[in-house]
Design an enzyme around this catalytic site. Structure first.
Site, PDB file in Angstrom:
ATOM      1  N   CYS A 184       0.831  -1.200   0.000  1.00 48.35           N
ATOM      2  CA  CYS A 184       0.000   0.000   0.000  1.00 48.35           C
ATOM      3  C   CYS A 184       0.869   1.256   0.000  1.00 48.35           C
ATOM      4  O   CYS A 184       1.719   1.421   0.880  1.00 48.35           O
ATOM      5  CB  CYS A 184      -0.934   0.010   1.210  1.00 48.35           C
ATOM      6  SG  CYS A 184      -2.070   1.425   1.210  1.00 48.35           S
TER       7      CYS A 184
ATOM      8  N   ASP B 186      -1.511  -3.217 -14.768  1.00 48.75           N
ATOM      9  CA  ASP B 186      -1.946  -2.836 -16.124  1.00 48.75           C
ATOM     10  C   ASP B 186      -2.631  -3.955 -16.906  1.00 48.75           C
ATOM     11  O   ASP B 186      -2.870  -3.799 -18.107  1.00 48.75           O
ATOM     12  CB  ASP B 186      -0.777  -2.307 -16.963  1.00 48.75           C
ATOM     13  CG  ASP B 186      -0.053  -1.148 -16.300  1.00 48.75           C
ATOM     14  OD1 ASP B 186      -0.694  -0.444 -15.503  1.00 48.75           O
ATOM     15  OD2 ASP B 186       1.156  -0.966 -16.563  1.00 48.75           O
TER      16      ASP B 186
ATOM     17  N   GLY C 196      -6.504  -5.944 -10.240  1.00 44.55           N
ATOM     18  CA  GLY C 196      -7.175  -4.962  -9.398  1.00 44.55           C
ATOM     19  C   GLY C 196      -7.993  -3.980 -10.210  1.00 44.55           C
ATOM     20  O   GLY C 196      -9.199  -4.133 -10.387  1.00 44.55           O
TER      21      GLY C 196
END
Length: 664
Positions: free
Chosen positions: A392, A506, A528
């Site tokens: 994160c 990507d 994601g």
């Protein structure tokens, strides 16, 4: 042929392009919103960013200047609960006797409640949807003569799935599971459906009130963690190597007086803080955990853990479209140990999630290890892995030493992993990380072999960007390939079994997915943003095709999300509008999908910005609208009209629904 499109612009066919004002700037979404902050607890309670910054490992009070720097259009989102104008007692609504009687602060007058209650909602059949306004044909409201708010023709999603509706009279689909018997209202129950739902539909991993109370009052027992942390403390007091596996717990943070000056300088340069003994990368003694379950994930599709947007209804949606592995939203170890009901709700699992994990964020073994032990004890058999967030990039997480900050503290990370492995028993520990902290200083190739051969992680997932890059550059798949080679070489040298490695970054098409799998050597790709924008990407991957999904099919996807949301959040007024909020969150990503039938070249690329365009029909144009007021319109097709007091502020910088009203 020279392209007419600027670099980074999606090649939409000329016949679908729209003219826009030359001075109009493109709205560039902030994709860090997908990884988010640890704000889910306070968002649900209606707190702003200033309050959220005091949640988690650091509770330091911020100065006025720091608070001012955090202000912005999307920094203080508030989502209060919307309730019925007249609130009926929960027990009376469920057909039970209220022990408070006339002293109850909620009404027991059922006719009065039903008279004031908003009309029932009906979720339409999307097979009858239109490509032009009104998109959904008008629904016939089958009103009851005595209770006009009831629609006797509606279907309750909760009842349809569970065979009963726990919300009783409060349900906004009440007409779907009620009948009159001798003039009185009687709830309907389907015994067969209830029996089936107990196996296939009932959510798992609910923390008991007793366990939460013991956590809050510091009475919860952690025998494994306590012994482990005590062992480490003893080793540190004797001056032993605290980064060895037999002494791996970060109970002391500032004992680095004798660290090598080169190590101190390197760590201080990367983190801006004084180095400690737990941060120095010293040799560790290998340890094997033969009792751990091996993860055979090669060829499986993996939905990345996502804050806020990666909730249970969204994960169910992705599973319906082919996701094999799912992981809950990032949770803070401190909040878990504090007995936060909201934090523990993040570990709930739907039975359709065949491989499910929990992701934890923290900065030391003293919190992460006990949290892992609690999960192993309270969720036995219902958690397949526990993931440590080492990726994160958000400042609020990084500055506490959590998330991607752990990349620069391998000694501390090793202690955390070994301790969690002990506490979790057979449940594997997995790690999600980035390539490094700062640009030009990739470190994952050094760390990942240790994760596999020394610390016995069950799976490694690597996002191909540094913490500093965020989403400003393309993911470095060539470096991911180097990291995979480094791990496989070390595993062969140490004669260790190969752990699954997932890359990330990507991935937005079937062609792109299988290309990077073949070229980089990863076992799969953790997806994601690609799943947020097009949840059907998992179908594309499994079927090796690019799906030119129609607007009607996308509308059916929205319907599925609405039904899953109602089943999870509830079919009462509060649950409906919580579902509306999270549906709008999902649409704040899905509008960015450019139908591949509109593109001159395939496949579409995730980082290409869309020029202003129209769809092949009006429904497709509506689904591509960047205006959040249109997202609310889409929600109203399935959840009924949004209440006048309801507002929505998206994470991305867009027009916020309800802003004008709230300022009036």
């Amino acid at each position: 042929m020279t392209s007419i499109y600027p670099l980074g612009t999606a090649p939409v066919k000329p016949e679908f392009l729209l003219q826009v004002n030359s001075g109009q700037s493109a709205n560039v979404p902030d994709d860090d919103a997908a990884e988010g902050t640890s704000s889910h607890v306070q968002d649900r309670a209606g707190a702003g960013e200033d309050e959220r910054s005091n949640v988690g490992p650091s509770r330091k009070k911020r100065s006025k200047a720091e608070k001012k720097a955090q202000r912005g259009a999307n920094k203080g989102r508030r989502f209060g609960k919307i309730r019925d104008e007249v609130e009926v007692c929960w027990k009376v609504a469920a057909g039970q006797i209220c022990e408070f009687g006339d002293e109850c602060r909620f009404t027991h007058d059922i006719p009065a409640y039903l008279a004031a209650k908003p009309r029932d909602i009906r979720i339409p059949d999307t097979t009858q949807s239109l490509e032009v306004p009104p998109f959904i044909p008008p629904q016939d409201f089958v009103a009851d003569a005595e209770y006009p708010s009831l629609d006797m023709g509606t279907i309750c999603p909760v009842f349809a799935e569970m065979g009963e509706c726990r919300f009783g009279l409060k349900c906004r689909f009440l007409g779907g599971h009620i009948r009159k018997s001798n003039g009185a209202l009687e709830m309907i129950s389907d015994t067969e459906k209830r029996a089936h739902a107990a196996i296939s539909a009932t959510e798992l991993n609910f923390m008991s009130p007793e366990a939460l109370k013991n956590l809050r009052t510091k009475k919860y027992n952690f025998p494994i963690s306590s012994a482990y942390l005590k062992e480490i403390q003893t080793a540190e007091e004797k001056g032993k190597d605290t980064t060895s596996h037999a002494a791996a717990a970060a109970t002391t943070e500032n004992v680095g007086d004798d660290l090598p000056s080169t190590a101190i300088e390197t760590i201080a340069e990367r983190t801006g803080e004084t180095a400690t003994v737990t941060q120095v990368d010293t040799p560790d003694v290998p340890m094997r955990f033969n009792e751990k379950k091996r993860l055979h994930w090669s060829g499986k599709t993996y939905l990345a853990p996502l804050t806020t947007v990666g909730n249970l209804p969204f994960r169910r949606l992705c599973v319906a479209y082919g996701a094999d592995i799912t992981c809950g939203e990032m949770g803070l170890a401190n909040s878990f140990l504090a007995g936060s009901k909201e934090e523990w709700s993040l570990i709930r699992r739907h039975p359709s999630e065949s491989i499910f994990g929990v992701q934890l964020a923290g900065n030391k073994a003293a919190t992460l290890v006990p949290t892992a032990e609690t999960i192993a004890k309270e969720c036995a058999g219902n958690v397949d892995f526990v993931d440590i967030n080492c990726g994160c990039p958000i400042d609020l997480v990084f500055q506490t030493g959590s998330g991607s900050a752990l990349l620069d503290t391998p000694g501390k990370l090793g202690k955390i992993i070994v301790g969690m492995n002990k506490a979790l028993g057979e449940i594997p520990v997995t790690v999600k990380l980035r390539t490094g902290v700062k640009d030009g200083r990739n470190t994952a190739h050094k760390l990942m072999p240790r994760l596999s051969t020394e610390w016995n992680v069950g799976c490694i997932s690597l996002h191909g960007r540094t913490r500093q890059q965020r989403y400003t550059k393309l993911a470095d798949w060539e470096y991911i390939k180097q990291c995979v080679a480094a791990v496989r070489g070390k595993e062969e040298e140490e004669n260790c079994p190969a752990v699954p490695i997932f890359g990330g970054g990507d991935c937005f098409s079937s062609e792109g997915y299988w290309s990077v799998v073949e070229n980089s050597g990863v076992d799969g790709v953790m997806i994601g943003r690609g799943a947020l924008i097009k949840p059907w990407i998992f179908t594309e991957i499994k079927e090796h095709r690019e799906w030119d999904i129609s607007a009607r099919e996308r509308l059916d996807l929205i319907k599925k999300y609405a039904e899953f949301g109602i089943s999870h959040f509830g079919s009462d007024t509060a649950g409906i509008n919580t579902t509306r909020r999270y549906l709008c969150e999902a649409l704040s990503f899905q509008y960015r999908y450019i139908p591949i039938g509109l593109l001159e070249a395939l496949p579409g690329r995730i980082n290409d910005r869309a020029p202003a365009f129209r769809g092949r029909n009006e429904l497709e144009t509506l689904l591509a609208s960047p205006d959040s007021r249109d997202w609310v319109k889409l929600s109203e097709m399935f959840l009924g009209p949004a209440p006048a007091s309801w507002t929505f502020t998206p994470k991305h910088k867009s027009n916020a629904y309800g802003v004008e009203e709230s300022q009036g």
